[in-house]
Design a protein around this motif. Structure first.
Motif, PDB file in Angstrom:
ATOM      1  N   VAL A  69       0.842  -1.203   0.000  1.00  0.00           N
ATOM      2  CA  VAL A  69       0.000   0.000   0.000  1.00  0.00           C
ATOM      3  C   VAL A  69       0.878   1.254   0.000  1.00  0.00           C
ATOM      4  CG1 VAL A  69      -1.748   1.294   1.282  1.00  0.00           C
ATOM      5  CG2 VAL A  69      -1.965  -1.165   1.065  1.00  0.00           C
ATOM      6  N   GLY A  70       2.023   1.206   0.707  1.00  0.00           N
ATOM      7  CA  GLY A  70       2.966   2.333   0.677  1.00  0.00           C
ATOM      8  C   GLY A  70       3.442   2.609  -0.744  1.00  0.00           C
ATOM      9  N   LEU A  71       3.751   1.530  -1.479  1.00  0.00           N
ATOM     10  CA  LEU A  71       4.179   1.701  -2.880  1.00  0.00           C
ATOM     11  C   LEU A  71       3.035   2.260  -3.725  1.00  0.00           C
ATOM     12  CD1 LEU A  71       6.210  -1.627  -3.252  1.00  0.00           C
ATOM     13  CD2 LEU A  71       7.137   0.683  -3.059  1.00  0.00           C
ATOM     14  N   ALA A 100      -5.413   4.900  -0.606  1.00  0.00           N
ATOM     15  CA  ALA A 100      -4.156   4.230  -0.258  1.00  0.00           C
ATOM     16  C   ALA A 100      -3.516   4.901   0.960  1.00  0.00           C
ATOM     17  CB  ALA A 100      -3.204   4.253  -1.458  1.00  0.00           C
ATOM     18  N   ALA A 101      -3.547   6.238   1.005  1.00  0.00           N
ATOM     19  CA  ALA A 101      -2.918   6.949   2.117  1.00  0.00           C
ATOM     20  C   ALA A 101      -3.627   6.619   3.428  1.00  0.00           C
ATOM     21  CB  ALA A 101      -2.928   8.453   1.865  1.00  0.00           C
ATOM     22  N   VAL A 102      -4.962   6.577   3.399  1.00  0.00           N
ATOM     23  CA  VAL A 102      -5.703   6.262   4.629  1.00  0.00           C
ATOM     24  C   VAL A 102      -5.339   4.851   5.104  1.00  0.00           C
ATOM     25  CG1 VAL A 102      -8.002   5.793   5.584  1.00  0.00           C
ATOM     26  CG2 VAL A 102      -7.608   7.869   4.234  1.00  0.00           C
ATOM     27  N   ILE A 103      -5.289   3.888   4.151  1.00  0.00           N
ATOM     28  CA  ILE A 103      -4.960   2.503   4.550  1.00  0.00           C
ATOM     29  C   ILE A 103      -3.541   2.447   5.129  1.00  0.00           C
ATOM     30  CG2 ILE A 103      -4.689   0.110   3.782  1.00  0.00           C
ATOM     31  CD1 ILE A 103      -6.720   0.691   1.563  1.00  0.00           C
ATOM     32  N   ALA A 104      -2.572   3.100   4.442  1.00  0.00           N
ATOM     33  CA  ALA A 104      -1.172   3.059   4.908  1.00  0.00           C
ATOM     34  C   ALA A 104      -1.053   3.671   6.307  1.00  0.00           C
ATOM     35  CB  ALA A 104      -0.257   3.787   3.927  1.00  0.00           C
TER      36      ALA A 104
END
Ligand code: HEM
Length: 119
Positions: A69-71, A100-104
């Motif tokens: 997710v970071g990638l 993606a940012a929220v999940i990371a």
């Protein structure tokens, strides 16, 4: 290493904001410089994230998902900045960046053991 990781992705969000704002206001040179610094900053995110990853003793599903997710966040940042510059539709990439940012961030701060807010 956590501090470097957090600092480098916070700076990346600021730089995406700056690059798109400069593009919108027609200041292409400033947009280009912001984008170049953003790309250098990806290396800091990768280095600090990679070092945190390397300090794990055992690897579960969550940390693998966190890295992927970071990638994904980095890919979305790059796509937003490029599409914005080329005046192409960018909504779907903003949405991916947000998701993606929220999940990371939730995984990193809420569910994973290392760092300044250990889960
Ligand atoms: C811009 C994208 C990224 C965001 C927003 C992000 C977010 C976060 C957050 C909030 C933490 C928790 C920090 C702490 O509590 O100290 C974290 C930790 C971590 N990140 Fe990232 N990250 C990103 C990219 C990456 C990448 C690309 C990698 C891998 C190369 C990575 C690997 C890690 C690892 C291994 C940890 C330690 C997890 C733990 O606390 O156990 N991150 N990240």
């Amino acid at each position: 290493m956590s501090h470097l990781h957090i600092t480098s992705w916070v700076i990346a969000f600021v730089l995406v904001g700056l690059a798109t704002t400069f593009t919108r206001s027609g200041n292409e040179k400033a947009a280009k410089i912001s984008h170049m610094i953003l790309r250098a900053d990806y290396l800091l995110i990768l280095y600090s994230g990679g070092s945190l990853f390397a300090s794990y003793a055992t690897y579960g599903a969550l940390i693998i998902i966190k890295v992927l997710v970071g990638l994904w966040v980095i890919a979305a940042m790059e796509m937003v900045t490029i599409k914005f510059k080329k005046k192409k539709p960018v909504g779907v990439w903003w949405a991916q960046l947000l998701i993606a940012a929220v999940i990371a961030i939730v995984l990193g701060f809420g569910f994973l053991p290392l760092g300044i807010l250990p889960a």
